[in-house]
Design an enzyme around this catalytic site. Sequence first.
Site, PDB file in Angstrom:
ATOM      1  N   LEU A 190      11.000 -36.201  48.310  1.00 34.15           N
ATOM      2  CA  LEU A 190      12.000 -35.462  48.474  1.00 34.15           C
ATOM      3  C   LEU A 190      12.939 -35.869  49.633  1.00 34.15           C
ATOM      4  CD1 LEU A 190      10.696 -31.756  47.856  1.00 34.15           C
ATOM      5  CD2 LEU A 190      12.357 -32.844  46.420  1.00 34.15           C
ATOM      6  N   ASP A 191      14.286 -35.889  49.451  1.00 33.86           N
ATOM      7  CA  ASP A 191      15.193 -36.043  50.358  1.00 33.86           C
ATOM      8  C   ASP A 191      14.973 -35.387  51.649  1.00 33.86           C
ATOM      9  OD1 ASP A 191      16.329 -38.243  48.812  1.00 33.86           O
ATOM     10  OD2 ASP A 191      18.012 -36.864  48.103  1.00 33.86           O
ATOM     11  N   PRO A 192      15.222 -35.520  52.973  1.00 31.77           N
ATOM     12  CA  PRO A 192      15.110 -34.731  53.893  1.00 31.77           C
ATOM     13  C   PRO A 192      15.912 -33.326  53.762  1.00 31.77           C
ATOM     14  CG  PRO A 192      15.399 -37.122  54.878  1.00 31.77           C
ATOM     15  CD  PRO A 192      15.751 -37.050  53.382  1.00 31.77           C
TER      16      PRO A 192
END
Length: 310
Positions: free
Chosen positions: A46-48
């Site tokens: 997942l993206d930050p």
Amino acid sequence: MARRGKGRSINGIILLDKPTDISSNHALQRVKRIFFANKAGHTGALDPLATGMLPVCLGEATKFSQFLLDSDKRYIVTATLGVRTTTSDSQGDVVSERPVEVTQTQLDQALDTFRGDIMQVPSMFSALKHKGQPLYKYAREGITIEREARPITVYEINQLRFEGNEVELDIHVSKGTYIRTIVDDLGELLGCGAHVSVLRRTQVADYPYDKMVTIEQLEALIEQAKESDVSPYDLLDPLLLDMDTAVKKYPEVNISDEMGEYVLHGQPVQVFGAPDNTVLRITVGEAHTFIGVGKMNEAGLIAPTRLANL
């Protein structure tokens, strides 16, 4: 991706509710330390910016993480209209700002173009690799790499809210779909630009939303164990899901203990009535103990392709 090291030989899957502003790998390492696991791997970054479901596989469960990586996902995303960014999310630099003059009818028509089987060009700010380097590293250096469009499926894309310059969507997609790219493309279709301001993954495969736990909840259990003078693992380990939940959607082939010994040594076995052209979930004995996955070979035998070392 998996990380080996000293620790317990603990096998299972924890459904982590990833917090925002940390990388998936950072979250993985924290979970690994909390469980003192000798090996850990996640099932699709997942993206930050993003929060939500990040299944973390511990021990032998890492061998089956690819099946979750290949599974469908569901997200709730807030798209901010009128502003396009370099990364297609709020962490990027602003590329353009345009007035938002979008009607409900226009939004409905635009969303309809994304439903079903479509082709998507991955974002430059993705982990896809070119010559061994992730695309986002090239992007940060101002280098654009030509990317081929890839087939994806958008099973559902439903509007939850449309207020001012914000649109909230519930999106169910196939593997390899970039939500930020859908939002960026939506903004261009609407003629005003858009970027992701909030992103939450609510489902991976068929895992239930209410089984997710936060890092804070895991750490609280450790403190509770200290106060109760018990092992923290007495409280943590019951949260683990069985490793075979990663392959639960595939048909089960139950074999005898004797045949199981052959399979565990890598040898194919004959099972009458077993389906072909699919991954098979192999279990042993009356207890249906999961030992791995396999496929039917050209000789009509069930050949193991990935086995758990139990």
